[in-house]
Scaffold this motif. Sequence first.
Motif, short mmCIF file in Angstrom:
data_model
loop_
_atom_site.label_atom_id
_atom_site.label_comp_id
_atom_site.label_asym_id
_atom_site.label_seq_id
_atom_site.Cartn_x
_atom_site.Cartn_y
_atom_site.Cartn_z
N GLU A 1 13.95 74.04 46.34
CA GLU A 1 12.42 74.57 46.22
C GLU A 1 11.74 74.74 47.64
O GLU A 1 10.79 75.62 47.57
CB GLU A 1 11.54 73.72 45.31
CG GLU A 1 12.12 73.78 43.97
CD GLU A 1 11.36 72.97 42.96
OE1 GLU A 1 10.39 72.17 43.18
OE2 GLU A 1 11.82 73.12 41.56
N THR A 2 12.02 73.94 48.56
CA THR A 2 11.29 74.00 49.91
C THR A 2 11.83 75.33 50.69
O THR A 2 11.33 76.08 51.26
CB THR A 2 11.35 72.88 50.73
OG1 THR A 2 12.99 72.40 50.75
CG2 THR A 2 10.55 71.80 50.38
N ALA B 1 10.43 77.97 48.75
CA ALA B 1 8.99 78.30 49.30
C ALA B 1 8.67 78.85 50.68
O ALA B 1 7.94 79.72 50.80
CB ALA B 1 8.13 76.89 49.31
N VAL C 1 5.46 80.58 52.19
CA VAL C 1 4.86 79.74 52.47
C VAL C 1 4.69 78.95 53.73
O VAL C 1 5.93 78.26 53.96
CB VAL C 1 4.96 78.30 51.10
CG1 VAL C 1 4.43 77.07 51.45
CG2 VAL C 1 4.87 78.98 49.71
N ASP D 1 1.38 72.91 52.53
CA ASP D 1 1.84 73.74 51.28
C ASP D 1 3.26 73.25 51.04
O ASP D 1 3.65 72.95 50.03
CB ASP D 1 1.66 75.12 51.57
CG ASP D 1 0.14 75.59 51.47
OD1 ASP D 1 -0.70 74.72 51.06
OD2 ASP D 1 0.04 76.80 51.92
N LEU D 2 3.90 73.19 52.05
CA LEU D 2 5.71 72.59 51.92
C LEU D 2 5.74 71.39 51.48
O LEU D 2 6.32 70.78 50.65
CB LEU D 2 6.38 73.10 53.24
CG LEU D 2 6.68 74.33 53.39
CD1 LEU D 2 7.33 74.41 54.86
CD2 LEU D 2 7.42 75.15 52.42
N VAL E 1 4.76 71.37 47.78
CA VAL E 1 5.92 71.67 47.08
C VAL E 1 7.01 70.58 46.88
O VAL E 1 7.49 70.46 46.00
CB VAL E 1 6.52 72.92 47.55
CG1 VAL E 1 7.90 73.02 47.12
CG2 VAL E 1 5.52 74.24 47.72
#
Length: 77
Positions: free
Chosen positions: A20-21, A24, A29, A34-35, A38
């Motif tokens: 997911e990172t 992102a 992103v 924001d990371l 997430v």
Amino acid sequence: MLNELPLTMLKCLVLTVLIETVLARIVSVKSKTDLVIVAMASVLTNPFVVLITFFAGFFYGTQGYYTATVICEISAV
């Protein structure tokens, strides 16, 4: 089977946070904040999803596992 649960949960958590990172970052992103958000969302939702699907498979077999996986993944999004 229950002895495998902690290791399974750890593997799933690491893979989820990693995937997911990376995704992102791919969808632009850029902010560290924001990371982190997430990653924290993954840390908060992943153990519940893994636990529910694990026990659904344990008690209801393959069909219960796949049903629980679909429901949990849709609701986690």
